[in-house]
Design a protein around this motif. Structure first.
Motif, mmCIF file in Angstrom:
data_model
loop_
_atom_site.group_PDB
_atom_site.id
_atom_site.type_symbol
_atom_site.label_atom_id
_atom_site.label_comp_id
_atom_site.label_asym_id
_atom_site.label_seq_id
_atom_site.Cartn_x
_atom_site.Cartn_y
_atom_site.Cartn_z
ATOM 1 N N SER A 1 34.264 42.219 47.693
ATOM 2 C CA SER A 1 35.600 42.184 48.295
ATOM 3 C C SER A 1 36.594 42.990 47.481
ATOM 4 O O SER A 1 37.428 43.713 48.036
ATOM 5 C CB SER A 1 36.087 40.731 48.415
ATOM 6 N N LEU A 2 36.498 42.877 46.168
ATOM 7 C CA LEU A 2 37.387 43.652 45.301
ATOM 8 C C LEU A 2 37.161 45.140 45.490
ATOM 9 O O LEU A 2 38.115 45.926 45.527
ATOM 10 C CB LEU A 2 37.151 43.270 43.838
ATOM 11 N N GLY A 3 35.904 45.540 45.609
ATOM 12 C CA GLY A 3 35.607 46.952 45.789
ATOM 13 C C GLY A 3 36.125 47.494 47.100
ATOM 14 O O GLY A 3 36.733 48.568 47.144
ATOM 15 N N VAL B 1 40.447 45.842 47.529
ATOM 16 C CA VAL B 1 41.494 45.899 46.493
ATOM 17 C C VAL B 1 41.266 47.164 45.662
ATOM 18 O O VAL B 1 40.657 47.116 44.584
ATOM 19 C CB VAL B 1 41.466 44.642 45.599
ATOM 20 N N PRO B 2 41.751 48.319 46.135
ATOM 21 C CA PRO B 2 41.449 49.588 45.456
ATOM 22 C C PRO B 2 42.035 49.717 44.060
ATOM 23 O O PRO B 2 41.619 50.591 43.294
ATOM 24 C CB PRO B 2 42.041 50.641 46.404
ATOM 25 N N TRP B 3 42.985 48.865 43.689
ATOM 26 C CA TRP B 3 43.628 48.981 42.381
ATOM 27 C C TRP B 3 42.822 48.315 41.276
ATOM 28 O O TRP B 3 43.081 48.539 40.102
ATOM 29 C CB TRP B 3 45.033 48.364 42.452
ATOM 30 N N VAL B 4 41.852 47.497 41.614
ATOM 31 C CA VAL B 4 41.042 46.813 40.597
ATOM 32 C C VAL B 4 40.085 47.808 39.944
ATOM 33 O O VAL B 4 39.411 48.583 40.624
ATOM 34 C CB VAL B 4 40.250 45.648 41.223
ATOM 35 N N ASN B 5 40.018 47.778 38.602
ATOM 36 C CA ASN B 5 39.138 48.699 37.881
ATOM 37 C C ASN B 5 37.820 48.019 37.507
ATOM 38 O O ASN B 5 37.625 46.823 37.761
ATOM 39 C CB ASN B 5 39.840 49.265 36.640
ATOM 40 N N TRP B 6 36.935 48.757 36.866
ATOM 41 C CA TRP B 6 35.600 48.217 36.581
ATOM 42 C C TRP B 6 35.644 47.091 35.564
ATOM 43 O O TRP B 6 34.838 46.158 35.628
ATOM 44 C CB TRP B 6 34.675 49.339 36.106
ATOM 45 N N VAL C 1 40.633 36.558 38.098
ATOM 46 C CA VAL C 1 40.373 37.139 36.768
ATOM 47 C C VAL C 1 40.306 38.664 36.855
ATOM 48 O O VAL C 1 40.831 39.379 35.987
ATOM 49 C CB VAL C 1 39.068 36.567 36.186
ATOM 50 N N ALA C 2 39.683 39.183 37.914
ATOM 51 C CA ALA C 2 39.556 40.637 38.062
ATOM 52 C C ALA C 2 40.916 41.309 38.182
ATOM 53 O O ALA C 2 41.163 42.357 37.566
ATOM 54 C CB ALA C 2 38.692 40.965 39.282
ATOM 55 N N VAL C 3 41.806 40.725 38.962
ATOM 56 C CA VAL C 3 43.143 41.312 39.131
ATOM 57 C C VAL C 3 43.930 41.246 37.821
ATOM 58 O O VAL C 3 44.592 42.221 37.431
ATOM 59 C CB VAL C 3 43.901 40.593 40.275
ATOM 60 N N LEU C 4 43.854 40.119 37.122
ATOM 61 C CA LEU C 4 44.593 39.981 35.861
ATOM 62 C C LEU C 4 44.085 40.970 34.808
ATOM 63 O O LEU C 4 44.881 41.627 34.129
ATOM 64 C CB LEU C 4 44.452 38.541 35.343
ATOM 65 N N VAL C 5 42.767 41.075 34.676
ATOM 66 C CA VAL C 5 42.205 41.999 33.678
ATOM 67 C C VAL C 5 42.523 43.438 34.048
ATOM 68 O O VAL C 5 42.847 44.268 33.170
ATOM 69 C CB VAL C 5 40.679 41.786 33.550
ATOM 70 N N SER D 1 37.253 49.485 52.898
ATOM 71 C CA SER D 1 36.994 48.942 54.223
ATOM 72 C C SER D 1 37.873 49.627 55.270
ATOM 73 O O SER D 1 39.049 49.917 55.007
ATOM 74 C CB SER D 1 37.277 47.439 54.229
ATOM 75 N N PRO D 2 37.343 49.902 56.472
ATOM 76 C CA PRO D 2 38.169 50.499 57.538
ATOM 77 C C PRO D 2 39.399 49.654 57.848
ATOM 78 O O PRO D 2 40.460 50.197 58.170
ATOM 79 C CB PRO D 2 37.218 50.533 58.739
ATOM 80 N N GLY D 3 39.274 48.349 57.737
ATOM 81 C CA GLY D 3 40.430 47.488 57.982
ATOM 82 C C GLY D 3 41.536 47.730 56.989
ATOM 83 O O GLY D 3 42.724 47.756 57.351
ATOM 84 N N LEU D 4 41.174 47.926 55.713
ATOM 85 C CA LEU D 4 42.183 48.193 54.690
ATOM 86 C C LEU D 4 42.847 49.543 54.923
ATOM 87 O O LEU D 4 44.085 49.658 54.842
ATOM 88 C CB LEU D 4 41.542 48.153 53.306
ATOM 89 N N THR D 5 42.061 50.577 55.181
ATOM 90 C CA THR D 5 42.649 51.913 55.351
ATOM 91 C C THR D 5 43.591 51.959 56.547
ATOM 92 O O THR D 5 44.642 52.589 56.491
ATOM 93 C CB THR D 5 41.543 52.958 55.520
#
Length: 591
Positions: free
Chosen positions: A411-413, A416-421, A503-507, A525-529
């Motif tokens: 879901s993050l991938g 949520v395009p702003w989340v990093n590895w 945790v992913a968003v905070l980090v 995701s097409p829905g996000l774009t």
């Protein structure tokens, strides 16, 4: 049934040898499979012997609240079909975890692969041991002999026939599952006293419960845990699981995949209703003499096989049809797991992580040995599974513990395009550890007798035997139990998803968010774009969303925008040297 399944494997094994099948043929069927068999394979993958034995026992002991999970299937279907699946299909993946490396990096890909591998190795023995119990009750064949037969046949047709054999055996086995359960339900309803009598007995004992609106997460099954928890649970199964994603990739078009997912939804709901009604029929039949209390069976999972023998044991072929249906559920799930593990081992571990330079022919040959190795490992774990009580809750607990963090990762991938590895990796590990701690803590408390789930009324006044002292009623509430250990297993998946995401968003925030303008839009995701593209341009710029710059004179920004918006490379290259194309590009992009 076993012979037909093996025959399908032989047929596709001969085909593969004649055509010198490529790795793509073995793992994704050359991406040329038809819609109907793929949809049946989706249905068979996780609706297994756990469903056929566990759901009726659930209705018998605890009532019908579990039926509401059917609405979760309906919620899961559009999420999978329109938000997740298109990304996997357009990227032409073989392993779902290839996406994680494209979106994040290799470390995230490997953690996803390891979690899935653990999941399937622990899940497959459960769905093999369940039908072994059924066969033991119906025919007297030794439980471990039945386990051995299932694994031998399954490894055989999976290894020699590849994904094509798996999908077509799944299709045949789904028909066997429905045939076996329908025979049991129709004949059982008549023997129990008819539809009205069955419903009346369930009503008298409070089993007809559909809208328990209690919001206490410690209550095992409620309307909310079935709808919310079930939606997260089954979305993780269909939208973030290699076993299912691999099937999406076997058909040539997205439309076919969408159609197959909806057909699968109809099949899921139908099989759920048939199995659950079978549980109420069993209760009506044994209304005055509970076989568990009377000592006729040792576990709830043996109730349905006993019912088959009591009502249809004298009818030639019917117990065999039922047993074939149970075996079909086991075979389909194990073959699904083995084919998925082969794809992950070849593409993610050997080629992706270890950088092994394997020819196509070499990979095709290794696939057979990988199937054999994983099959033998799962067979060994069966002896541990034999100590577990209810197969349904055990299976769904594993799904919840593993599924929530993995769904959070995907879901993050995609969303949520702003989340990093760094955020994705840390969040997944944290979510998995947290929910595993809850799950294992709950199992330990239950083993010590601190957590006990009260059953609906069961009677023995009609038994023609001496009944021992009935067990003491469970204690009220959850004394001396840590609150998180008492949470229902149906909440494991949403809790795992929430912890992973938080945790992913905070980090990611602490280590600097990703810039979506530097990423390929196909990762999202097409829905996000569609949502982001519909926002006002100033909002898009604040969010670093990859649209063209409003400044027509800034040609470099315009070119980055063109690439991110998904224009063909040829158009972009032409635009670099043509002023007119550069000036018109922002208007076209906004339109």
């Amino acid at each position: 049934m076993l012979l037909v399944s093996a025959g399908i494997g032989i047929f596709y094994g001969i085909q593969a040898k004649r055509k010198k099948a490529s790795t793509d043929d073995i793992l994704v069927g050359g991406r040329q499979m038809a819609t109907f068999p793929m949809s049946m394979s989706l249905l068979a993958s996780f609706m297994s012997a756990v469903t056929l034995l566990g759901n009726p026992a659930e209705m018998y002991n605890y009532g019908t609240q579990f039926v509401m999970i059917g609405f979760a299937y309906i919620v899961t279907t559009p999420i999978t079909a329109y938000l997740f699946m298109p990304v996997y299909h357009r990227l032409e993946l073989t392993s779902a975890y290839e996406y994680l490396e494209m979106r994040f990096n290799k470390a995230v890909r490997l953690i996803g692969c390891c979690i899935f591998t653990f999941h399937m190795i622990t899940y497959m023995p459960i769905v093999v041991y369940a039908p072994a119990l059924a066969l033991n009750q119906v025919t007297g064949l030794h439980t471990y002999a039945a386990v051995s037969i299932i694994f031998v046949v399954c490894i055989f047709y999976t290894s020699i026939g590849g994904i094509k054999a798996v999908i077509w055996t799944d299709t045949f086995q789904v028909l066997m599952m429905f045939a076996g359960m329908m025979a049991v339900v129709f004949k059982g309803t008549a023997d129990a006293g008819g539809f009205g009598y069955v419903w009346q007995k369930a009503e008298e004992t409070g089993r007809n419960e559909f809208f328990n609106m209690n919001v206490d997460p410690r209550e095992r099954h409620t309307f909310w845990s079935m709808i919310v928890g079930g939606s997260f649970l089954w979305t993780s199964t269909y939208a973030a699981n290699q076993a299912q994603i691999q099937r999406f990739l076997t058909v040539p078009t997205e439309k076919q995949a969408v159609r197959a997912i909806w057909i699968n939804c109809v099949g899921l709901v139908a099989l759920l209703l048939v199995c659950c009604w079978g549980g109420l029929v069993m209760y009506a039949y044994y209304f005055d003499c509970d076989p568990l209390t009377a000592g006729q069976v040792k576990a709830s999972d043996q109730l349905l096989p006993l019912f088959v023998m009591d009502t249809m044991g004298s009818l030639p072929g019917i117990p065999g049809l039922f047993t074939a249906g149970i075996f079909s559920g086991a075979l389909s799930t194990v073959s699904t797991g083995l084919s998925a593990l082969v794809a992950i081992t070849l593409k993610d571990f050997m080629v992706g992580a270890c950088k092994m330079n394997l020819s196509d022919e070499r990979q095709a040959g290794l696939a057979k040995w990988i199937s054999l190795i994983y099959g033998l490992i799962s067979f060994g774990i069966v002896f541990v599974v034999a100590q577990i009580g209810g197969v349904l809750q055990a299976a769904l607990s594993i799904h919840g513990i593993v599924g929530g963090p993995i769904l959070g990762l995907f879901s993050l991938g995609l969303l949520v395009p702003w989340v990093n590895w760094k955020g994705a990796f840390t969040g997944t590990i944290t979510g998995l550890v947290f929910v595993a701690w809850m799950g294992f803590g709950a199992q330990a408390e239950a083993a010590m007798g601190h957590i006990s789930i009260p059953k609906k009324p069961l009677y023995t006044f009609g038994c023609n035997c001496t009944i021992g002292q009935p067990p003491l009623p469970p204690p009220e509430g959850y004394p001396d139990v840590f609150p998180l250990y008492a949470v229902s297993y149906m909440w494991y998946s949403p809790i795992g998803w929430f912890v992973t995401t938080l945790v992913a968003v905070l980090v990611s925030w602490l280590t600097k968010f990703n810039d979506p303008r530097q990423m390929d839009r196909r990762m999202f995701s097409p829905g996000l774009t569609k949502l982001m593209d519909s926002l006002p341009l100033d909002w898009q710029e604040k969010l670093n969303w990859p649209l063209l710059s409003k400044d027509k004179e800034d040609k470099d920004k315009n070119m980055i925008g063109l690439q991110n918006i998904g224009f063909e490379t040829e158009i972009v290259n032409n635009a670099l040297g043509k002023k007119k194309a550069v000036e018109e590009a922002p208007q076209k992009a906004r339109k």
